[in-house]
Write an enzyme that holds these catalytic residues in place. Structure first.
Site, short mmCIF file in Angstrom:
data_model
loop_
_atom_site.label_atom_id
_atom_site.label_comp_id
_atom_site.label_asym_id
_atom_site.label_seq_id
_atom_site.Cartn_x
_atom_site.Cartn_y
_atom_site.Cartn_z
N GLY A 12 40.45 -24.87 10.44
CA GLY A 12 41.63 -24.81 11.07
C GLY A 12 42.90 -24.80 9.75
O GLY A 12 42.31 -25.08 8.65
N GLY A 92 42.41 -24.70 4.89
CA GLY A 92 42.52 -23.68 5.53
C GLY A 92 43.62 -22.55 4.75
O GLY A 92 44.13 -21.65 5.51
N LYS A 145 46.41 -31.45 19.90
CA LYS A 145 47.88 -31.59 20.04
C LYS A 145 48.17 -31.60 21.68
O LYS A 145 48.94 -31.25 22.08
CB LYS A 145 48.86 -30.86 19.25
CG LYS A 145 48.52 -30.96 17.72
CD LYS A 145 49.62 -30.18 17.18
CE LYS A 145 49.06 -30.24 15.67
NZ LYS A 145 50.10 -29.80 14.58
N GLY A 452 -17.26 -2.53 -6.98
CA GLY A 452 -18.73 -2.70 -7.04
C GLY A 452 -19.36 -3.55 -5.92
O GLY A 452 -20.48 -3.78 -5.88
N SER A 523 -8.28 -2.65 -1.18
CA SER A 523 -7.22 -3.27 -0.33
C SER A 523 -7.14 -4.81 -0.31
O SER A 523 -7.71 -5.60 0.51
CB SER A 523 -7.57 -2.74 0.96
OG SER A 523 -8.58 -2.80 1.44
N1 LIG Z 1 -7.34 -2.68 -12.79
C1 LIG Z 1 -8.21 -2.06 -11.41
N2 LIG Z 1 -8.49 -2.82 -10.45
C2 LIG Z 1 -9.17 -2.25 -9.49
N3 LIG Z 1 -9.73 -1.34 -9.68
C3 LIG Z 1 -9.61 -0.35 -10.53
C4 LIG Z 1 -8.88 -0.70 -11.63
N4 LIG Z 1 -8.77 0.14 -12.73
C5 LIG Z 1 -9.20 1.27 -12.33
N5 LIG Z 1 -10.01 0.71 -10.99
C6 LIG Z 1 -10.75 1.76 -10.06
O1 LIG Z 1 -9.90 2.02 -8.93
C7 LIG Z 1 -10.75 1.88 -7.85
C8 LIG Z 1 -9.69 1.01 -7.10
O2 LIG Z 1 -8.71 1.76 -6.34
P1 LIG Z 1 -8.29 1.21 -4.94
O3 LIG Z 1 -7.35 2.36 -4.54
O4 LIG Z 1 -9.53 0.96 -3.76
O5 LIG Z 1 -7.61 -0.18 -5.20
S1 LIG Z 1 -6.58 -1.10 -4.31
O6 LIG Z 1 -6.86 -1.17 -2.82
O7 LIG Z 1 -5.00 -0.26 -4.52
O8 LIG Z 1 -6.57 -2.42 -4.92
C9 LIG Z 1 -11.99 0.97 -8.33
O9 LIG Z 1 -12.87 1.70 -7.47
P2 LIG Z 1 -14.37 0.78 -6.70
O10 LIG Z 1 -14.92 0.21 -7.97
O11 LIG Z 1 -14.94 1.88 -6.03
O12 LIG Z 1 -13.75 -0.19 -6.00
C10 LIG Z 1 -12.06 1.21 -9.61
O13 LIG Z 1 -12.95 2.12 -9.88
N1 LIG Z 2 -26.39 -3.20 -0.50
C1 LIG Z 2 -26.51 -2.87 -1.91
N2 LIG Z 2 -27.52 -3.29 -2.45
C2 LIG Z 2 -27.60 -3.35 -3.87
N3 LIG Z 2 -26.69 -2.56 -4.68
C3 LIG Z 2 -25.72 -1.94 -4.02
C4 LIG Z 2 -25.69 -1.89 -2.52
N4 LIG Z 2 -24.59 -1.31 -2.20
C5 LIG Z 2 -24.04 -0.61 -3.32
N5 LIG Z 2 -24.84 -1.04 -4.37
C6 LIG Z 2 -24.77 -0.57 -5.85
O1 LIG Z 2 -23.67 -1.07 -6.17
C7 LIG Z 2 -22.82 -0.44 -7.18
C8 LIG Z 2 -21.31 -0.13 -6.57
O2 LIG Z 2 -21.41 0.36 -5.27
P1 LIG Z 2 -20.16 1.13 -5.01
O3 LIG Z 2 -20.62 1.63 -3.51
O4 LIG Z 2 -19.85 2.17 -6.02
O5 LIG Z 2 -19.10 0.10 -4.68
P2 LIG Z 2 -17.68 -0.02 -4.57
O6 LIG Z 2 -17.31 1.37 -3.73
O7 LIG Z 2 -17.18 -1.22 -3.86
O8 LIG Z 2 -17.05 -0.17 -5.93
C9 LIG Z 2 -23.76 0.84 -7.28
O9 LIG Z 2 -24.31 1.17 -8.30
C10 LIG Z 2 -24.66 0.82 -6.20
O10 LIG Z 2 -25.36 1.67 -6.09
#
Ligand SMILES: Nc1ncnc2c1ncn2[C@@H]1O[C@H](COP(=O)(O)OS(=O)(=O)O)[C@@H](OP(=O)(O)O)[C@H]1O
Ligand SMILES: Nc1ncnc2c1ncn2[C@@H]1O[C@H](COP(=O)(O)OP(=O)(O)O)[C@@H](O)[C@H]1O
Length: 612
Positions: A12, A92, A145, A452, A523
Site C-alpha cells: 500500500g 510503498g 478508511k 562388462g 545408461s
Molecule cells: N569412462 C567410461 N565409463 C564407462 N564406459 C566407458 C568409459 N570410457 C570408455 N567406455 C566404454 O564406453 C562404453 C559405454 O558407453 P555407453 O554409451 O554405453 O555409456 S553411457 O550409457 O553413456 O554411460 C563401455 O562399453 P561397455 O563395456 O560395452 O559397456 C566402455 O567400453
Molecule cells: N552370461 C555370461 N556369463 C559369463 N560371461 C559372460 C556372460 N555374458 C557376457 N560374458 C562375458 O563378459 C564380458 C563382457 O561382456 P559384454 O557383453 O561385452 O559386456 P558389456 O557389453 O556389458 O560391456 C565378455 O568377455 C563376455 O564374453
C-alpha cells in the site's frame, strides 16, 4: 493449527494507512510493550489526535532497522493463541517493486490496502500483479478508511467489483475483501458495529483462520546442502553431515535418496533438528542436518532428493526477473553469479524475451534492457547445471538471485518459469502410414548394466535369434553409436544423459518402423532410463528394461577390454562403478544375473517371456 506461523506481506502507499493498520493489529492483539504504547499515546495527544497514531510505532521501528540495510523491509512479529504472525512491511515509495519482491517472496498471504475514497489505483493493480507473480496463495484486500465514506456498503461493493474484474487476468488464488477503518479499529480485530452489513470475519480473525497447510509443497522432497559438517572428534559428534533447509516435502530416517548432480544413491542414517535434537522425520521449511549411510562426495550446492522425484538438472533456465540495481542495467550477454537454492554458478543472460509493464501488463518484446524495479522474462545459461523446480511448483527451489561479481551486490531476484523450451516453431508432422499398416510390430528391449556386465553379448544373441525367425531387429550398441551419432559425447554425467536421450529417440524411431530394437547402453541414470521408457510409451511402443545385474567384482574380473585396470590405475577417469555412479534400476522388467547362464540361454528365455 495453534502456533502455526503465517507470513504476511503488506502493500500500500504511504497514505493508505498501512502503518496504522499494522500498528492496530499489534496494539489490539496486545503485543505492544506498555512503555512504547504510552509514548505513542503521549505524542498523539500532544498533536491533538483523537486516536493514538499507531503508525508511529512501526515507522519508528523501521527507521531504526533501516540503517545500513539496502533493501528496506521491516519485519514485525506478533501472536495470538491461534497463530504466530510475521508481517513484512515493504514501504510503498519508489522502491516498491524491489522491496515487495524481497519481503513477500515467502509470504503465505498478502494484504493490499485500498483507500475507500480513492478506489482501485494504478499501484493497487501493481501490487496485485506482484502478489500473483510471487505466487502468494492468499490475497486479502482491505478497503480502508470506511469511516470517511460513511461506512457505505455500496462503495465497498463498487471497489470489490472493480478489483475482481481486473484480477481475473491474474493467477490469484484465494481472494478476500474486508471493509475496515484501521484508525478506529473497525473490522481489524473486532467486528465493526458501524458495518453490520459485512458478514465476514474481521481481519485478525481471517488471518487466524485462513487455511495454509495445503499451500506447502509436501510432495517434492528437496534438501539443498548449505554446509558440509566434517568429523570433529573433540565434540563427540564424529560424523560427516550435511546442513541446510528442507526446501520441500519430507525426509525420514531410512529413506532412499540420491545426491544431485552426481546421482549417487544412499539412504538417510540420521537427522537432527535445531539445537541438535535427533529427529525421525524432517519437513519443509525446517533447518536440519543429515547424515547419510554411505560416504559419498557431496559439496555445498548439491541437492538431496528422492530417486523417483527429481528437480530439473539443466544449464538453461527461463525466468521472470526483477532488476534491483540502481547503478547498472540488465542486458543480454552480461554475466552474473547466480545463487539458486544453495548452488552458486556463473550465468550469462542468453536472451531477453520481453519487459513487462506492471501497471498495464503489456509485454514489450522490443525491450533491450531492464532498469531498476523493472520486470522481464529472460533466459539464462549457466556454466554448471542448476538444480531447480518451476517457481509455481516450489517457491523455494524455483527462485534465485543474481549477484554482480564485481561489486558483490544483489542485482536481481528471479522466479523460474521452467527449463528453456526448445524451438516452438516446429510442428509435429503426421504421416499417412499407421503402425497397424506396417508388416511388423516394433518394440525396444533396453539392456542396462555396468561395463562388462554382458549387455552386448546378450543383445547380439537376441538380434541373431530375432532375425533368424524373420523378425526385423536392429542392435544399437553404445560403443558403436559413440563412433558416429554420439561421437561428440564423452563420459561426464551430462554427456551420458544426452547419449541416453539420443539413443532412446533413435530406438523409438526404429521400433516405430517395425523393428525390435536391442539397445546395449550402460545408461547409468534412473531418470534417463525412465525418460527412454516415456519416449516409447508416448508413441504406444512396448519398452522392456533388462538389467544385467552382474556384480562389479565379476565385471572387473572379466575386464574384456582392460578398461577396469586402466580406471584403477587412474589412466581413465569417470569410469562407471569406479568413479562415476551407476544407479541400480528400481523398476526393471527383467533382471539377469550370471547365475542365469550363457547369453544364449538368457536370450531364449527373454524372447519366450516376451512372446517374440
Ligand atoms: N569412462 C567410461 N565409463 C564407462 N564406459 C566407458 C568409459 N570410457 C570408455 N567406455 C566404454 O564406453 C562404453 C559405454 O558407453 P555407453 O554409451 O554405453 O555409456 S553411457 O550409457 O553413456 O554411460 C563401455 O562399453 P561397455 O563395456 O560395452 O559397456 C566402455 O567400453
Ligand atoms: N552370461 C555370461 N556369463 C559369463 N560371461 C559372460 C556372460 N555374458 C557376457 N560374458 C562375458 O563378459 C564380458 C563382457 O561382456 P559384454 O557383453 O561385452 O559386456 P558389456 O557389453 O556389458 O560391456 C565378455 O568377455 C563376455 O564374453
Amino acid at each position: 493449527m495453534a502456533g502455526e506461523l503465517l507470513r504476511i506481506a503488506t502493500a500500500g502507499s504511504v497514505d493508505d494507512g498501512k502503518s496504522t493498520l499494522i500498528g492496530r493489529l499489534l496494539y489490539d492483539s496486545k503485543s505492544i510493550f506498555t512503555d512504547q504504547l504510552e509514548a505513542i499515546e503521549r505524542t498523539s495527544a500532544s498533536r491533538g489526535d483523537e486516536f493514538a497514531d499507531l503508525s508511529l510505532l512501526t515507522d519508528g521501528l523501521r527507521a531504526e532497522r533501516e540503517q545500513g540495510i539496502t533493501i528496506d523491509v521491516a519485519y514485525r512479529y506478533f501472536s495470538t493463541p491461534e497463530r504466530k504472525f510475521i508481517i513484512a512491511d515493504s514501504p510503498g515509495h519508489v522502491q516498491y517493486t524491489r522491496n515487495m519482491v524481497t519481503g513477500a517472496s515467502t509470504a503465505d498471504l498478502a494484504i493490499i490496502l485500498i483507500d475507500a475514497r480513492k478506489g482501485v489505483l494504478e499501484q493497487t493493480r501493481r501490487h496485485a500483479f506482484l502478489s500473483s507473480l510471487l505466487g502468494i496463495p492468499h490475497l486479502t484486500i482491505c478497503v480502508n478508511k470506511m469511516d470517511l465514506v460513511d461506512f457505505s456498503q455500496e462503495r465497498f461493493e463498487e471497489i470489490r467489483d472493480e478489483f475482481v474484474a481486473f484480477s481475473a487476468k491474474l493467477a490469484v488464488g484465494d481472494l478476500t475483501f474486508i471493509p475496515i477503518s484501521a484508525l478506529q479499529g473497525d473490522n481489524v480485530v473486532t467486528r465493526s458495529e458501524a458495518m453490520d452489513w459485512y458478514e465476514g470475519r474481521p481481519l485478525l480473525g481471517h488471518l487466524e483462520n485462513v487455511y495454509i497447510s495445503s499451500d506447502r509443497n509436501l510432495i517434492d522432497a528437496r534438501f539443498g546442502v548449505q554446509y558440509v559438517i566434517r568429523p570433529q572428534r573433540s565434540d563427540g559428534l564424529d560424523h560427516r553431515g550435511y546442513a541446510g533447509t528442507v526446501g520441500g516435502g519430507a525426509f525420514s530416517v531410512g529413506d532412499k535418496v540420491v545426491a544431485l548432480p552426481s546421482g549417487f544413491g544412499t539412504t538417510i542414517k540420521r537427522l537432527w533438528g535445531p539445537g541438535g535434537r535427533e529427529l525421525t522425520e524432517a519437513f519443509a521449511p525446517m533447518a536440519i542436518s543429515m547424515e547419510l549411510s554411505d560416504e559419498i562426495d557431496i559439496v555445498r550446492g548439491d541437492m538431496i532428493v528422492r530417486p523417483n522425484n527429481r528437480p530439473y538438472v539443466d544449464r538453461d533456465v527461463d525466468a521472470m526477473v526483477c532488476w534491483f540495481s540502481e547503478s547498472s542495467t540488465l542486458t543480454p550477454g552480461a554475466s552474473y553469479s547466480i545463487l539458486c537454492g544453495t548452488r552458486q554458478a556463473r550465468v550469462t543472460v542468453s536472451g531477453l524475451k520481453y519487459r513487462l509493464d506492471v501497471n498495464t501488463l503489456h509485454r514489450d518484446e522490443q525491450a533491450t534492457s531492464l532498469q531498476l524495479n523493472e520486470i522481464g522474462r529472460l533466459t539464462l545459461h549457466a556454466q554448471q547445471p542448476l538444480l531447480f523446480d518451476e517457481y509455481r511448483r516450489n517457491r523455494h527451489t524455483g527462485s534465485f538471485i543474481l549477484i554482480d561479481e564485481a561489486t558483490n551486490a544483489t542485482v536481481a531476484a528471479g522466479m523460474i518459469t521452467g527449463p528453456v523450451a526448445h524451438d516452438t516453431n516446429v510442428v509435429w508432422q503426421d504421416t499417412k502410414v499407421t503402425r497397424e499398416q506396417r508388416a511388423y510390430r516394433g518394440a525396444t528391449i533396453w539392456m542396462t548394466g555396468l561395463s562388462g556386465s554382458g549387455k552386448s553379448s546378450l543383445a547380439i544373441e537376441l538380434e541373431r535369434r530375432l532375425v533368424a525367425s524373420g523378425q526385423p531387429a536392429y542392435l544399437l550398441d553404445g560403443d558403436n553409436l559413440r563412433h558416429g551419432l554420439n561421437a561428440d559425447l564423452g563420459f561426464s554425467d551430462d554427456d551420458r544423459r544426452e547419449n541416453i536421450r539420443r539413443t532412446a529417440e533413435v530406438a523409438a524411431l526404429f521400433a516405430d518402423s517395425g523393428a525390435v530394437v536391442l539397445v546395449s547402453l550402460i545408461s547409468p541414470f534412473e531418470q534417463e532410463r525412465q525418460r527412454a521408457r516415456e519416449i516409447h510409451e508416448a508413441k504406444g511402443l512396448p519398452f522392456h528394461e533388462v538389467f544385467l545385474d552382474t556384480p562389479l567384482a565379476e565385471c572387473e574380473a572379466r575386464d574384456a577390454k582392460g578398461l577396469y585396470a586402466k580406471a584403477r590405475a587412474g589412466e581413465i577417469t569417470q569410469f562407471t562403478g569406479i568413479d562415476s555412479p551407476y544407479e541400480r534400476p528400481e523398476n526393471a522388467d527383467i533382471v539377469v544375473t550370471p547365475a542365469d547362464g550363457t547369453p544364449a540361454d538368457t536370450a531364449a528365455a527373454i524372447l519366450r517371456n516376451l512372446g517374440l
